[in-house]
Scaffold this motif. Structure first.
Motif, mmCIF file in Angstrom:
data_model
loop_
_atom_site.group_PDB
_atom_site.id
_atom_site.type_symbol
_atom_site.label_atom_id
_atom_site.label_comp_id
_atom_site.label_asym_id
_atom_site.label_seq_id
_atom_site.Cartn_x
_atom_site.Cartn_y
_atom_site.Cartn_z
ATOM 1 N N GLY A 113 0.711 -1.233 0.130
ATOM 2 C CA GLY A 113 0.127 -0.041 0.106
ATOM 3 C C GLY A 113 0.795 1.298 0.027
ATOM 4 O O GLY A 113 2.057 1.260 -0.259
ATOM 5 N N GLU A 114 0.103 2.621 0.229
ATOM 6 C CA GLU A 114 0.660 3.832 0.030
ATOM 7 C C GLU A 114 1.410 4.057 1.625
ATOM 8 O O GLU A 114 0.959 3.344 2.669
ATOM 9 C CB GLU A 114 -0.373 4.774 0.234
ATOM 10 N N ASN A 115 2.449 4.680 1.452
ATOM 11 C CA ASN A 115 3.115 5.140 2.623
ATOM 12 C C ASN A 115 3.793 4.193 3.616
ATOM 13 O O ASN A 115 3.619 4.293 4.720
ATOM 14 C CB ASN A 115 2.095 6.284 3.594
ATOM 15 N N CYS A 116 4.083 3.073 2.970
ATOM 16 C CA CYS A 116 5.052 2.073 3.511
ATOM 17 C C CYS A 116 6.264 2.192 3.629
ATOM 18 O O CYS A 116 7.238 3.001 2.779
ATOM 19 C CB CYS A 116 4.634 0.699 2.965
ATOM 20 N N PHE A 117 7.092 1.834 4.593
ATOM 21 C CA PHE A 117 8.295 1.926 4.997
ATOM 22 C C PHE A 117 9.088 0.497 5.130
ATOM 23 O O PHE A 117 9.092 -0.197 6.022
ATOM 24 C CB PHE A 117 8.693 2.703 6.152
ATOM 25 N N ILE A 118 9.649 -0.171 4.004
ATOM 26 C CA ILE A 118 9.858 -1.472 4.029
ATOM 27 C C ILE A 118 11.589 -1.422 3.943
ATOM 28 O O ILE A 118 12.008 -0.935 2.775
ATOM 29 C CB ILE A 118 9.367 -2.283 2.732
ATOM 30 N N LEU A 119 12.245 -1.845 5.021
ATOM 31 C CA LEU A 119 13.730 -1.756 5.048
ATOM 32 C C LEU A 119 14.505 -2.786 4.739
ATOM 33 O O LEU A 119 14.002 -3.873 3.998
ATOM 34 C CB LEU A 119 14.001 -1.197 6.330
ATOM 35 N N GLU A 120 15.650 -2.678 4.683
ATOM 36 C CA GLU A 120 16.756 -3.711 4.199
ATOM 37 C C GLU A 120 16.405 -5.185 4.720
ATOM 38 O O GLU A 120 16.157 -5.356 5.852
ATOM 39 C CB GLU A 120 18.227 -3.299 4.040
ATOM 40 N N ASN A 121 16.802 -6.257 3.824
ATOM 41 C CA ASN A 121 16.731 -7.406 4.459
ATOM 42 C C ASN A 121 15.446 -8.123 4.839
ATOM 43 O O ASN A 121 15.162 -8.976 5.643
ATOM 44 C CB ASN A 121 17.810 -7.858 5.401
ATOM 45 N N VAL A 122 14.394 -7.240 4.390
ATOM 46 C CA VAL A 122 12.921 -7.862 4.530
ATOM 47 C C VAL A 122 12.532 -8.718 3.590
ATOM 48 O O VAL A 122 13.069 -8.494 2.147
ATOM 49 C CB VAL A 122 12.121 -6.593 4.671
ATOM 50 N N THR A 123 11.857 -9.586 3.784
ATOM 51 C CA THR A 123 11.212 -10.708 2.728
ATOM 52 C C THR A 123 9.886 -10.783 3.009
ATOM 53 O O THR A 123 9.300 -10.933 3.885
ATOM 54 C CB THR A 123 11.842 -12.049 3.203
ATOM 55 N N LEU A 124 9.305 -10.316 1.734
ATOM 56 C CA LEU A 124 7.838 -10.501 1.463
ATOM 57 C C LEU A 124 7.482 -11.623 0.527
ATOM 58 O O LEU A 124 7.899 -11.574 -0.860
ATOM 59 C CB LEU A 124 7.442 -9.288 1.024
ATOM 60 N N ARG A 126 5.727 -14.726 -1.856
ATOM 61 C CA ARG A 126 4.811 -14.374 -2.658
ATOM 62 C C ARG A 126 3.345 -14.393 -2.339
ATOM 63 O O ARG A 126 2.865 -15.145 -1.261
ATOM 64 C CB ARG A 126 4.646 -15.857 -3.912
ATOM 65 N N GLY A 127 2.404 -13.618 -2.907
ATOM 66 C CA GLY A 127 1.284 -13.536 -2.562
ATOM 67 C C GLY A 127 0.963 -12.669 -1.362
ATOM 68 O O GLY A 127 -0.305 -12.555 -0.753
ATOM 69 N N VAL A 128 1.970 -11.926 -0.734
ATOM 70 C CA VAL A 128 1.688 -11.012 0.444
ATOM 71 C C VAL A 128 1.003 -9.866 0.120
ATOM 72 O O VAL A 128 1.266 -9.412 -0.910
ATOM 73 C CB VAL A 128 2.973 -11.006 1.165
ATOM 74 N N LYS A 129 0.095 -9.416 1.059
ATOM 75 C CA LYS A 129 -0.600 -8.204 0.715
ATOM 76 C C LYS A 129 -0.319 -7.340 1.975
ATOM 77 O O LYS A 129 -0.607 -7.628 3.226
ATOM 78 C CB LYS A 129 -2.019 -8.291 0.822
ATOM 79 N N ILE A 130 0.236 -6.095 2.059
ATOM 80 C CA ILE A 130 0.517 -5.128 3.023
ATOM 81 C C ILE A 130 -0.469 -3.866 2.808
ATOM 82 O O ILE A 130 -0.506 -3.379 1.607
ATOM 83 C CB ILE A 130 2.128 -4.694 3.050
ATOM 84 N N GLY A 131 -1.085 -3.659 3.944
ATOM 85 C CA GLY A 131 -1.867 -2.301 3.606
ATOM 86 C C GLY A 131 -1.257 -1.026 3.637
ATOM 87 O O GLY A 131 -0.001 -0.910 3.630
ATOM 88 N N ASP A 132 -1.990 0.089 4.048
ATOM 89 C CA ASP A 132 -1.505 1.266 3.791
ATOM 90 C C ASP A 132 -0.639 1.757 5.288
ATOM 91 O O ASP A 132 -1.087 1.265 6.299
ATOM 92 C CB ASP A 132 -2.667 2.201 3.737
ATOM 93 N N CYS A 133 0.555 2.642 5.156
ATOM 94 C CA CYS A 133 1.097 3.131 6.179
ATOM 95 C C CYS A 133 1.513 1.981 7.087
ATOM 96 O O CYS A 133 1.380 2.156 8.424
ATOM 97 C CB CYS A 133 0.004 4.083 6.955
ATOM 98 N N VAL A 134 2.172 1.159 6.338
ATOM 99 C CA VAL A 134 2.812 -0.001 7.320
ATOM 100 C C VAL A 134 4.388 0.287 7.333
ATOM 101 O O VAL A 134 5.071 0.512 6.350
ATOM 102 C CB VAL A 134 2.470 -1.361 6.792
ATOM 103 N N THR A 135 5.009 -0.107 8.519
ATOM 104 C CA THR A 135 6.479 -0.254 8.751
ATOM 105 C C THR A 135 6.974 -1.521 8.898
ATOM 106 O O THR A 135 6.388 -2.381 9.979
ATOM 107 C CB THR A 135 6.984 0.654 9.673
ATOM 108 N N ILE A 136 7.879 -2.045 8.119
ATOM 109 C CA ILE A 136 8.537 -3.225 8.268
ATOM 110 C C ILE A 136 10.073 -3.224 8.623
ATOM 111 O O ILE A 136 10.759 -2.775 7.398
ATOM 112 C CB ILE A 136 8.047 -4.217 7.347
ATOM 113 N N TRP A 137 10.460 -3.488 9.813
ATOM 114 C CA TRP A 137 11.911 -2.772 10.143
ATOM 115 C C TRP A 137 12.630 -4.157 9.568
ATOM 116 O O TRP A 137 12.380 -5.325 9.128
ATOM 117 C CB TRP A 137 12.136 -3.022 11.573
ATOM 118 N N VAL A 138 14.039 -3.781 9.496
ATOM 119 C CA VAL A 138 15.156 -4.583 9.184
ATOM 120 C C VAL A 138 15.073 -5.976 9.380
ATOM 121 O O VAL A 138 14.657 -6.402 10.462
ATOM 122 C CB VAL A 138 16.410 -4.046 9.636
#
Length: 173
Positions: A113-124, A126-138
């Protein structure tokens, strides 16, 4: 020949905003032109040599037709502050961008989604859905076909297994 860079204003002036400045400056085609915070939180007129303006009057300095915005606030008030500023920024007419580190591993059919902050070494996966304004840290992983709701914060090295659902406003750490 590349076109002109998009102008980006970061909403926030704390550590997350400073990190966002570093990531957007280093890894994207955006040029950060300033910061904006609510009047009560302005403690300096500039950050990294760029202006810090009152959020209440952001449009007077950074017009929404000419600037993209990114709300760079952590999990304060269980993500409610980031949510409120995100929604107020949208109401002001801004398009909000997402940052996904070039060092993240993003599988097929992933929706972010919008305004997400997906940092290094994150694995998403296949088929993952991330909403708006989500932070996923290192170093975090979201397993195949899982869903992360709006306004969530996944701290460093969180692992969400496949076929899971993480509800809106969640903090996992």
């Amino acid at each position: 020949m590349a076109g002109p860079k998009q102008k980006l204003v970061i909403i926030g002036n704390g550590e997350t905003a400073e990190l966002a400045y570093d990531y957007f400056t280093r890894d994207t085609d955006f040029v950060v032109v300033g910061f904006s915070v609510e009047k009560a939180y302005i403690d300096n007129e500039s950050l990294f040599g760029l202006p810090v303006v009152r959020f209440e009057h952001i449009e007077d300095y950074f017009h929404p037709n000419e600037h993209t915005a990114f709300v760079a606030v952590s999990y304060t008030q269980l993500n409610r502050l980031r949510s409120r500023l995100y929604n107020e920024t949208k109401k002001k007419g801004y398009h909000l961008c997402t940052y996904i580190s070039p060092k993240a591993n993003v599988g097929s059919n992933v929706v972010v989604g919008e305004n997400c902050f997906i940092l290094e070494n994150v694995t998403l996966q296949r088929g993952v859905k991330i909403g708006d304004c989500v932070t996923i840290w290192v170093g975090s992983t979201v397993g195949h076909r899982s869903t992360v709701g709006d306004y969530c914060f996944l701290a460093m090295h969180v692992a969400v297994s496949g076929f899971c659902g993480v509800g809106a406003y969640s903090f996992l750490g």
